[in-house]
Design a protein around this motif. Sequence first.
Motif, mmCIF file in Angstrom:
data_model
loop_
_atom_site.group_PDB
_atom_site.id
_atom_site.type_symbol
_atom_site.label_atom_id
_atom_site.label_comp_id
_atom_site.label_asym_id
_atom_site.label_seq_id
_atom_site.Cartn_x
_atom_site.Cartn_y
_atom_site.Cartn_z
ATOM 1 N N THR A 49 19.094 25.789 -14.806
ATOM 2 C CA THR A 49 19.293 24.364 -14.533
ATOM 3 C C THR A 49 19.946 24.182 -13.168
ATOM 4 O OG1 THR A 49 19.456 23.802 -16.875
ATOM 5 C CG2 THR A 49 20.439 22.249 -15.321
ATOM 6 N N ILE A 50 20.977 24.954 -12.889
ATOM 7 C CA ILE A 50 21.668 24.848 -11.599
ATOM 8 C C ILE A 50 20.723 25.201 -10.456
ATOM 9 C CG2 ILE A 50 23.476 25.894 -10.160
ATOM 10 C CD1 ILE A 50 25.185 26.049 -12.761
ATOM 11 N N GLU A 51 19.979 26.290 -10.588
ATOM 12 C CA GLU A 51 19.052 26.710 -9.539
ATOM 13 C C GLU A 51 17.988 25.641 -9.272
ATOM 14 O OE1 GLU A 51 15.425 29.857 -9.101
ATOM 15 O OE2 GLU A 51 17.221 30.585 -10.106
ATOM 16 N N ARG A 52 17.382 25.120 -10.331
ATOM 17 C CA ARG A 52 16.320 24.123 -10.174
ATOM 18 C C ARG A 52 16.865 22.791 -9.665
ATOM 19 N NH1 ARG A 52 11.245 26.305 -10.059
ATOM 20 N NH2 ARG A 52 11.040 27.846 -11.713
ATOM 21 N N PHE A 53 18.035 22.395 -10.142
ATOM 22 C CA PHE A 53 18.631 21.143 -9.683
ATOM 23 C C PHE A 53 18.989 21.245 -8.203
ATOM 24 C CE2 PHE A 53 21.863 17.647 -9.956
ATOM 25 C CZ PHE A 53 20.998 16.673 -10.423
ATOM 26 N N ASP A 54 19.435 22.415 -7.794
ATOM 27 C CA ASP A 54 19.697 22.680 -6.374
ATOM 28 C C ASP A 54 18.430 22.527 -5.548
ATOM 29 O OD1 ASP A 54 22.299 23.020 -5.740
ATOM 30 O OD2 ASP A 54 22.204 25.206 -5.519
ATOM 31 N N GLN A 55 17.313 23.066 -6.045
ATOM 32 C CA GLN A 55 16.037 22.937 -5.333
ATOM 33 C C GLN A 55 15.658 21.476 -5.135
ATOM 34 O OE1 GLN A 55 13.650 25.564 -7.966
ATOM 35 N NE2 GLN A 55 12.982 26.519 -6.048
ATOM 36 N N LEU A 56 16.004 20.638 -6.102
ATOM 37 C CA LEU A 56 15.704 19.210 -6.008
ATOM 38 C C LEU A 56 16.701 18.467 -5.121
ATOM 39 C CD1 LEU A 56 14.929 18.485 -9.775
ATOM 40 C CD2 LEU A 56 13.260 18.709 -7.915
ATOM 41 N N GLY A 57 17.816 19.115 -4.793
ATOM 42 C CA GLY A 57 18.866 18.419 -4.039
ATOM 43 C C GLY A 57 19.492 17.323 -4.877
ATOM 44 N N GLY A 58 19.579 17.557 -6.188
ATOM 45 C CA GLY A 58 20.071 16.545 -7.124
ATOM 46 C C GLY A 58 21.522 16.183 -6.915
ATOM 47 N N ASP A 59 21.857 14.960 -7.289
ATOM 48 C CA ASP A 59 23.210 14.454 -7.108
ATOM 49 C C ASP A 59 23.964 14.253 -8.415
ATOM 50 O OD1 ASP A 59 23.341 13.860 -4.100
ATOM 51 O OD2 ASP A 59 21.429 12.986 -4.714
ATOM 52 N N LEU A 60 23.242 13.894 -9.490
ATOM 53 C CA LEU A 60 23.879 13.645 -10.781
ATOM 54 C C LEU A 60 22.899 14.023 -11.877
ATOM 55 C CD1 LEU A 60 26.220 12.362 -12.501
ATOM 56 C CD2 LEU A 60 24.944 10.217 -12.344
ATOM 57 N N LEU A 61 23.372 14.771 -12.854
ATOM 58 C CA LEU A 61 22.536 15.174 -13.977
ATOM 59 C C LEU A 61 23.076 14.566 -15.259
ATOM 60 C CD1 LEU A 61 20.298 16.867 -15.348
ATOM 61 C CD2 LEU A 61 21.945 18.755 -15.456
ATOM 62 N N VAL A 62 22.203 13.851 -15.955
ATOM 63 C CA VAL A 62 22.486 13.415 -17.315
ATOM 64 C C VAL A 62 21.913 14.516 -18.197
ATOM 65 C CG1 VAL A 62 22.057 11.685 -19.085
ATOM 66 C CG2 VAL A 62 22.373 10.976 -16.700
ATOM 67 N N ARG A 63 22.758 15.199 -18.890
ATOM 68 C CA ARG A 63 22.336 16.397 -19.621
ATOM 69 C C ARG A 63 21.374 16.051 -20.753
ATOM 70 N NH1 ARG A 63 26.706 20.563 -21.797
ATOM 71 N NH2 ARG A 63 27.468 18.617 -22.634
#
Length: 192
Positions: free
Chosen positions: A64-78
């Motif tokens: 999740t961290i790796e993929r969210f990093d690839q997206l340049g995400g700012d906030l994750l609702v789990r």
Amino acid sequence: MGRYLISDHHFGHANIIEYCDRPFDSPGAMDSAMLDRHYETVSPEDVLVHLGDVAMDMQDGRETIERFDQLGGDLLVRGNHDVGLDPAEAPFPVVDGFVLEHGERSFYCTHRPEDAPADWEGWLIHGHHHDNDPDTHPFVAADARRVNVSAELLDYRPVRLGGLAALLDRCGSTERVRDAAAAESRFEVELR
């Protein structure tokens, strides 16, 4: 700077291709296409809010961290498939739900619509249901004041909050719109 929303990428999840009839031959092809569409839509200065199920990460949160990093995400609702992620160990904010304001509208953002507060009276933005029940969970259900931002309904591209608000301004209170493509065509709005 724009604010963008999407949910349910399910990066690396082979079964989701069949489950949701996704138009990809393999998880690798799916992941590549989704990343390409993301980069074509969201710029680095934009804000990305992901409403859950970034990957099929039930173990320790690393994917999740790796993929969210690839997206340049700012906030994750789990989401229910992000359960391996410990919010305290994530390098980005992780919440179960939150209120997002845009203009005169308040949106409660959560992964599963069932998890919204019982007394919530504003609009609800959610994922989780993919495109498997478009009668109950279409992209926009104005009569229920709900928006489903599951990736399949958005052609695997995040939707811009400002574009979504413009669409809601044009929708009647009983409108139901199956997906983003239908919304853009029918209401002549730009959602990206």
